[in-house]
Design a protein around this motif. Sequence first.
Motif, PDB file in Angstrom:
ATOM      1  N   PRO A 550       3.376  45.970   2.422  1.00 58.72           N
ATOM      2  CA  PRO A 550       2.503  45.782   1.206  1.00 58.72           C
ATOM      3  C   PRO A 550       1.442  47.147   1.185  1.00 58.72           C
ATOM      4  CG  PRO A 550       2.754  43.837   2.456  1.00 58.72           C
ATOM      5  CD  PRO A 550       3.135  44.684   3.336  1.00 58.72           C
ATOM      6  N   THR A 551       1.256  47.565  -0.165  1.00 61.91           N
ATOM      7  CA  THR A 551       0.519  48.760  -0.340  1.00 61.91           C
ATOM      8  C   THR A 551      -0.888  48.346   0.285  1.00 61.91           C
ATOM      9  OG1 THR A 551       1.842  49.068  -2.456  1.00 61.91           O
ATOM     10  CG2 THR A 551      -0.500  50.097  -2.254  1.00 61.91           C
ATOM     11  N   GLU A 552      -1.477  47.455   0.106  1.00 61.49           N
ATOM     12  CA  GLU A 552      -2.932  47.413   0.827  1.00 61.49           C
ATOM     13  C   GLU A 552      -2.995  47.228   2.421  1.00 61.49           C
ATOM     14  OE1 GLU A 552      -2.298  44.056  -2.418  1.00 61.49           O
ATOM     15  OE2 GLU A 552      -1.147  45.141  -0.949  1.00 61.49           O
ATOM     16  N   LEU A 553      -1.968  47.331   3.018  1.00 60.55           N
ATOM     17  CA  LEU A 553      -1.709  47.311   4.293  1.00 60.55           C
ATOM     18  C   LEU A 553      -1.073  48.831   4.993  1.00 60.55           C
ATOM     19  CD1 LEU A 553      -0.571  43.919   5.105  1.00 60.55           C
ATOM     20  CD2 LEU A 553      -3.005  44.529   4.998  1.00 60.55           C
ATOM     21  N   ASP A 554      -1.072  49.654   4.014  1.00 62.83           N
ATOM     22  CA  ASP A 554      -0.630  51.018   4.579  1.00 62.83           C
ATOM     23  C   ASP A 554      -1.077  51.472   5.684  1.00 62.83           C
ATOM     24  OD1 ASP A 554       1.347  50.850   2.446  1.00 62.83           O
ATOM     25  OD2 ASP A 554       0.161  52.123   1.044  1.00 62.83           O
TER      26      ASP A 554
END
Length: 596
Positions: A550-554
């Motif tokens: 997920p983008t928020e967890l890059d």
Amino acid sequence: MNRAVLLIGVSQAGGLGKLKAVEPSIDKMAAWAKSQGIPDDQIIRRTDAGGLKVTVADLFNDIKALADRDTIEQLIVYFSGHGVVNNRQEYWLLSDAPVNAAAAAAVNIEGNVSLARAGAFEHVVFLSDACRTPTQGVQYGRIIGSDIFPNIEDAELERSVDIFFATSLGAPALEVRQSEQGQQYQAMFTEALLDALNGKIPEAIRDGRVRPRPLKKALPKKVWDKLKASGLSLSTSQTPDARITSEDEAWLASLPPSVPATATPPDIDVTSATPPDAAAPLSTREVAQLVVEEALRNESYGRAATTPVEVKTLTGRGVSKNATAMLKSMARVVGNRLPQPLPEKPGFEIHGRGVTGVTCTDGAAHLGQQGDAVTVSVDTDEHQSQALIEFDDGSGVLLPVIAGFVGVLRLHERGLDEVWYEPADEFDASLSREELDYLRQAVIKASSLGVFALESNDADALAVRMQNLKFQDPALAVYAAYAYHDIGQLSRIAQMQGYLQDRLHVRLYDLALLSRGLLKDAGLADAVVPALPMLSQGWALTGALSGRIPTELDGLRQQLRPSLWSLYTPEGVQAIRAWMRHAAEKSSYLTLGAAS
């Protein structure tokens, strides 16, 4: 066969000592490649001699140019320099490491092995003369590495990829000065390797060629002989290792007629860190390998050799103090556990750490206490979901919640190395322990030490064992998936995933990643649990295999603590918790919108 060689030499990386044998090793490897008739324009040299920098971009362009020719059948990639291990994944340090912790400062070995397996070359061989010691300090711990092979275009391709390591996991690779007065240094692994490639080790030769499997068996003794001949008094040995996926017909060197075409190999103990004539006690790593082999080859589901006396009877060698402690630790779990009531609902049982909170994507979590364990019971109607478990030191782990199962976690100072699942029904759980505990604990110990490796027969035995036990522990499939991935048996991973889906209605992230499922089907990311790699080593493969984080967890990969299972720092836990709550709110909003 049309072949090419990429020679990479980095003598200086960050504050690490300058390696004196890098340039001589590159010179000798280049001379060998030329003697094999490999054209000059297909022998590529990248070193930091004269103050030059070795970069990921240059290496990527070199390999891509060779791939674009569409004529190269075999690519040999040789590296001489500093290597480190971070969360059980290995990296070659390039010129800007570790000051630049970004991907461009190091080569991610496992990611490139995965890319090479579906790449342009029919056979890729990695030769790594580098240390495999754990990272020290914050700077090195942030290194994430990058890819030097092009992205996978055809996920169905399955090429042969072999990798030869100069030493065992966790150990250094040594270079030795040739004499007290001399200034010439030799890298022990490269010198032994060159002896073999030049036909000086008969045990590595079959039908006039040096072939990967015999070479793997011959190198440990040759390196040992060279170290012994150097006159050094060594407190540590150097034992080369290798993972071979190519067929028996594959070869690395073609020898002139003057060299004997075939030799009968001696009986070499390739698992031994020290040759048998030294009679050194078996190390923890060696005993861990042994107990896995015994567990897989033992026809009954009961225990195999688990005491120092039994190991000595089996091998003729004693057992080190650390290995003895490991066997005793196994014995405390295997067969000696007093039955404890498990949560009737899916959830977890946590040993060794307090729990301060649990966030679930589907359902509500309830904390309890059972003896010395914290219990987590999850109210959910879903076959699978995920839970973020936060511990009293601020760290946390994201794990699947599986209907009908309870996850058992045992935390130690070194991290979270023990996770398994048991049936939530106590009667089924007792049967599971009786049939599975020894194999399970053997696999866990070997995995935590980085020595859970399978040969062909062991791979078959593990598959049969898990099928016969009807996958009573989904976590065992995760451990097995990484071992199968190491030897290129991706179809077995897909078969395990299919079985788990059909029987338990669960799809696990790591199996989807390692089988290339996420690469083939973008929508699969929404169907797997959890949303992130369960084992920390899986993070190194997310780029090559399209892990779809997920983008928020890059940036979460740099929030991992040293641990076999992905254990996150307090900052990482906060990021996961915020992402889960945001995802839940978004899901509720969409549901309400659809209803109105």
